[in-house]
Every structure is written in C-alpha cells, then in structure tokens.
Design a protein around this motif. Structure first.
Motif, short mmCIF file in Angstrom:
data_model
loop_
_atom_site.label_atom_id
_atom_site.label_comp_id
_atom_site.label_asym_id
_atom_site.label_seq_id
_atom_site.Cartn_x
_atom_site.Cartn_y
_atom_site.Cartn_z
N ARG A 187 74.90 67.25 13.77
CA ARG A 187 76.33 67.46 13.53
C ARG A 187 76.84 68.61 14.40
O ARG A 187 76.22 69.68 14.45
CB ARG A 187 76.53 67.78 12.04
CG ARG A 187 77.95 68.08 11.64
CD ARG A 187 78.02 68.30 10.13
NE ARG A 187 77.91 67.04 9.40
CZ ARG A 187 77.92 66.94 8.07
NH1 ARG A 187 77.99 68.03 7.32
NH2 ARG A 187 77.85 65.77 7.48
N GLU B 128 79.18 63.62 14.87
CA GLU B 128 77.78 63.44 14.51
C GLU B 128 77.18 62.36 15.40
O GLU B 128 77.82 61.34 15.66
CB GLU B 128 77.65 63.05 13.04
CG GLU B 128 78.26 64.09 12.12
CD GLU B 128 78.06 63.81 10.65
OE1 GLU B 128 78.51 64.65 9.83
OE2 GLU B 128 77.49 62.77 10.28
N GLU C 108 71.85 67.02 10.51
CA GLU C 108 72.50 66.40 9.35
C GLU C 108 71.44 65.71 8.50
O GLU C 108 71.46 65.80 7.28
CB GLU C 108 73.56 65.41 9.83
CG GLU C 108 74.51 64.92 8.73
CD GLU C 108 74.08 63.59 8.11
OE1 GLU C 108 74.59 63.27 7.02
OE2 GLU C 108 73.22 62.89 8.67
N ARG D 50 80.38 70.91 15.68
CA ARG D 50 81.80 71.23 15.46
C ARG D 50 82.58 70.86 16.72
O ARG D 50 82.09 71.06 17.84
CB ARG D 50 81.99 72.72 15.18
CG ARG D 50 81.52 73.17 13.80
CD ARG D 50 81.77 74.66 13.63
NE ARG D 50 83.21 74.95 13.45
CZ ARG D 50 83.87 75.91 14.08
NH1 ARG D 50 83.25 76.68 14.96
NH2 ARG D 50 85.16 76.11 13.85
N ASN E 276 86.32 59.35 8.10
CA ASN E 276 85.26 59.01 9.05
C ASN E 276 85.75 57.96 10.04
O ASN E 276 86.50 57.05 9.68
CB ASN E 276 84.05 58.43 8.31
CG ASN E 276 83.38 59.45 7.41
OD1 ASN E 276 82.60 60.28 7.86
ND2 ASN E 276 83.71 59.40 6.11
N ARG F 32 70.04 62.81 12.96
CA ARG F 32 71.50 62.86 13.12
C ARG F 32 71.86 64.34 13.25
O ARG F 32 71.48 65.15 12.40
CB ARG F 32 72.22 62.24 11.92
CG ARG F 32 71.88 60.77 11.73
CD ARG F 32 72.82 60.08 10.75
NE ARG F 32 74.10 59.84 11.39
CZ ARG F 32 75.25 60.34 10.97
NH1 ARG F 32 75.31 61.13 9.92
NH2 ARG F 32 76.36 60.07 11.61
N ARG G 5 85.50 63.22 10.67
CA ARG G 5 84.10 63.12 11.10
C ARG G 5 83.95 61.91 12.00
O ARG G 5 84.15 60.78 11.57
CB ARG G 5 83.17 62.96 9.90
CG ARG G 5 82.81 64.29 9.30
CD ARG G 5 81.68 64.19 8.32
NE ARG G 5 81.69 65.40 7.52
CZ ARG G 5 81.21 65.49 6.29
NH1 ARG G 5 80.70 64.42 5.71
NH2 ARG G 5 81.26 66.63 5.65
N MET H 67 84.28 67.32 12.88
CA MET H 67 82.85 67.19 13.17
C MET H 67 82.58 65.94 13.99
O MET H 67 83.22 64.90 13.79
CB MET H 67 82.04 67.08 11.86
CG MET H 67 82.14 68.31 10.98
SD MET H 67 81.30 69.72 11.73
CE MET H 67 81.58 70.95 10.43
N HIS I 258 81.52 59.57 14.15
CA HIS I 258 80.11 59.20 14.22
C HIS I 258 79.88 58.45 15.52
O HIS I 258 80.42 57.36 15.71
CB HIS I 258 79.72 58.34 13.02
CG HIS I 258 79.98 59.04 11.72
ND1 HIS I 258 79.04 59.83 11.10
CD2 HIS I 258 81.09 59.10 10.96
CE1 HIS I 258 79.57 60.34 9.99
NE2 HIS I 258 80.81 59.91 9.89
N GLY J 180 74.29 72.55 17.43
CA GLY J 180 74.79 71.98 16.18
C GLY J 180 73.76 72.14 15.10
O GLY J 180 72.89 73.02 15.19
#
Lengths: 100, 102, 213
Positions: free
Chosen positions: A64, A83, A37, A66, C112, A62, C165, A81, C167, A34
């Motif tokens: 990231r 993360e 970030e 895919r 997110n 952090r 996204r 994404m 997290h 990755g």
C-alpha cells in the motif's frame, strides 16, 4: 529477503532497478516506499515464466502506497491509497528509523 | 504506463466480433495446454513497443502475441505460418469468406 | 476512425466494430492461419474452440451482481467473501479459475477502484470480458494518478471526505468491488438487489442504481 514473510504494516521500499524486458513491478512504484497490506502466497516468478525459463517461487505481497509518496504535490489527495501486488524479490524491508 | 499523461477515457463499447472471440479462445486453450503463460503473452505484447498501442486494436495485439509464443514453443514453423497466411489471404475479400467452416 | 457505422447496430444496440464489415485484415488472416495450424496439428479441435467461446459468452456481470447481493443480505457470506473471494464465489457456483479473487468493500468513507496498469487483468471468469475502456491506455495510465478526475468523468460523485483506494491488478490476483448497499433497499429481496448492481459498480467506476423513495 529472509524466509519469514513480511508482516502486515511492515515498511518497505520497492527496488529502483530499471532493466529492459518483462518486469512485473510497475515502473511508477519502483523506488517508492509503502507498507505491506498483506502477504498473499508464493507464486512462480513471472519474469522467468515470461521467457519460458524454470521459475522460482517468490512470496507475493500487496503493498500500500500513499498518493503523496507516489505523486508528491501532484497527488489529488495526499492520503488516497494505491495498492499493488509486488513479488518479494522487488521488495526491500526498511529499518524502523526509515519509516515516514 | 501507470501515471503517464493521457487524454479522456473513451467509453465507446463494441460487441466482440467472432474473430475476436476466437483469438480469446485460442489464448485460453493454448495457455491451458502449456504452450505459453499469460506472462509470456505480456512479454510479447510489451516487446511490440508503444506504437502498437496506437496502430493495432486489442485483439490484433493479442493474436500477434499468441503467434509469437507459439512460434517460440515450436507449435508450428514460420514457414508453415507464411504459407497458411498466403493461402488464407486469397480465399476471399472478407473475414467470413476467408475463414473456412462455420 | 470515421463514425460512419452507427446505422449498423448489433442486436444489443452497440455498433459493430469496423473490422466486421471491411476487407479481411492482416491480423484476421493471422488468426485464421494460427487456428487452422493448431487444428491440423491436433493441438485443439473445433469443438474445443466453440465450447470455450460459449463458456466466455455465458459469463456476465450478472454473476458478480449475484455475489454482491448475497453479500448485502448475508453478513457471514460477506465476511467469507472478503476473506477468500474465490471460495465464496464457488459457493454460488462461480468458478473463477486459477487466479485468486480479492473482494474489496466500499464503506461510508472508502471508495475502491480497480485498474491494471500493466495490461488488462480483469475478473473475466466472474464478470465476462472487460469493457473497451478498461483496456484503454487512458484508463490504465490515469487511474493510479488521478482517480478522482477519472471518477468524475464516469459521473461518480463521492461525499466530501471519502478516501480513494486504487487497486492495481499487477500479478496473480483479480479484484471485485463490493459497492455500498443503496439506501431505501431494506425490504428488497436478494434478486431485486442484484438488479441494482452494475458492472461499473463492481469495477469502482460506478455506483449501484438507486431506488426512488
């Protein structure tokens, strides 16, 4: 790892080691590549804190990923994404030629 | 467990009971006093194995992890814990009866 | 677990957990024993335990909603929130504790969603204790792999072309989502806006309430 923190956008791979015990790098990310970030700050190594050992500080990043890198054809959408926070000792910098 | 197959997400919501709130408070207080880190708790939770996720509730797992860390740190001995638990279990039928004080 | 406790509703309307009205369990007896040993050894006091429970009870999603509403109304504040979530929270009087808060912003094409696959990390010092589902194996396993399916189960429909996204709150950060401000709210005050901000919209499994035109 060198002393300079990795920069945002740097291509990295998470180490693929699978030791038993408390490991803070999630298993589903190990061996995956990755990009950084952001670099957050140094924190004490939770894998030492977990056993009440003296703990060294490592930079926390952090990273990231895919969805396609993690899940291949099973990804719902390849460009979504994921993360996560990963400590420096689990991160390998990749050569530019490795970049996807 | 990220990425593993699992069934639908149950959105049942319950109010926390007093004993659960006490487990939560003991966790915050003892970690603040240096008896363990959140990392030590996570380690103990993981060492319980996958079956604990099926057989125990969230705060059952947490009191087990808190106790494990307090024993390791020498806050009290296993003998003291065993004697106290035996004493508690004969106090009454319910949590309220067995828990002294308020 | 039989669903036979639904006639025993708590004041908030949620069912009590079965543990409350059944026989003393092994783990409850451990909690009592651990607590009493800690008191006997003067490691803590009844007052300290009571104060900690009160402090946790006082935290609720309303704190996060105030933060989001301020960010919607004040672009400079939003910028500070995105840069340093912990410091921006303190501006509103919310001390989020030793963990650092990262705010992530939903936009026209980015949604997110927050999860902790390793345990159940949650911005508890801002929003209070997490909902049960956030701690469940199903949510923690599935969200990183099939976030769109998870979102659809929560009833969240996103426009075509939205990027997700996820997290994964794996270490020392805690996350809060700044949802997109709903349309038609231009004339609303900050406190009116805060009422639109739901807990789930700050985790990413929901959207703010909308206003009818």
């Amino acid at each position: 790892m060198g002393n300079d923190p990795l920069k945002t956008g740097a291509r990295v791979r998470i180490r693929a080691l699978m030791p038993p015990g408390h490991v803070r790098a999630p298993a589903y990310l190990r061996g995956k590549s990755g990009s950084i970030e952001r670099a957050i700050a140094p924190f004490k190594n939770p894998e030492q804190l977990a056993y009440d050992l003296p703990a060294q500080e490592h930079m926390l990043y952090r990273v990231r990923f895919r969805a396609a890198e993690l899940w291949g054809a099973e990804a719902e959408h390849p460009d979504d994404m994921i993360e996560a926070e990963i400590y420096a000792h689990w991160i390998e910098a990749m050569e530019q030629s490795d970049a996807a | 467990m990220g990425g593993q197959d699992a069934g639908p997400i149950c959105d049942d919501q319950h109010d926390f009971s007093l004993w659960e709130k006490r487990v939560d408070a003991l966790m915050i207080l003892c970690s603040g006093k240096g008896y363990f880190t959140v990392d030590g708790l996570r380690r103990a939770l993981e060492d319980m194995g996958e079956a604990a996720f099926e057989d125990m509730s969230y705060y059952e797992r947490w009191i087990a992890a808190i106790n494990q860390n307090l024993i390791e740190k020498g806050a009290y001995s296993l003998e003291e814990l065993g004697a106290k638990m035996a004493e508690v279990q004969v106090r009454g039928q319910t949590y309220g009866e067995a828990s002294l004080g308020e | 677990m039989p669903h036979d406790h639904h006639d025993h509703l708590s004041p908030s309307g949620h069912p009590y957990r079965a543990d409350d009205d059944t026989a003393l369990s092994y783990w409850q007896s451990m909690e009592i024993a651990v607590r009493e040993l800690l008191l006997e050894k003067s490691i803590t006091t009844p007052a300290e335990i009571a104060a900690q429970i009160d402090a946790m009870d006082a935290r609720s999603p309303a704190n996060g909603a105030a933060l989001v509403a301020r960010a919607w109304c004040d672009p400079d504040f939003k910028e500070r929130l995105l840069k340093d979530g912990s410091a921006a929270s303190r501006e509103l009087g919310f001390d989020v504790g030793p963990m650092l808060l990262i705010a992530v912003e939903n936009t026209a094409n980015i949604h997110n969603i927050i999860v902790c696959t390793l345990c159940s990390c949650y911005p508890r010092n801002l929003l209070g204790l997490p909902p049960d589902w956030y701690k469940s194996r199903a949510y923690r396993s599935r969200t990183v792999k099939e976030p769109r399916k998870v979102l659809s189960e929560f009833g969240v429909a996103l426009p075509e072309g939205t990027h997700i996204r996820v997290h994964d709150s794996t270490a020392d950060m805690r996350y809060v989502v700044i949802p997109a401000r709903p349309n038609g709210t231009d004339k609303m005050s900050e406190s009116e806006l805060a009422k639109l901000v739901t807990r789930d919209s700050m985790i990413g499994t929901g959207l703010p309430k909308t206003v009818s035109a």
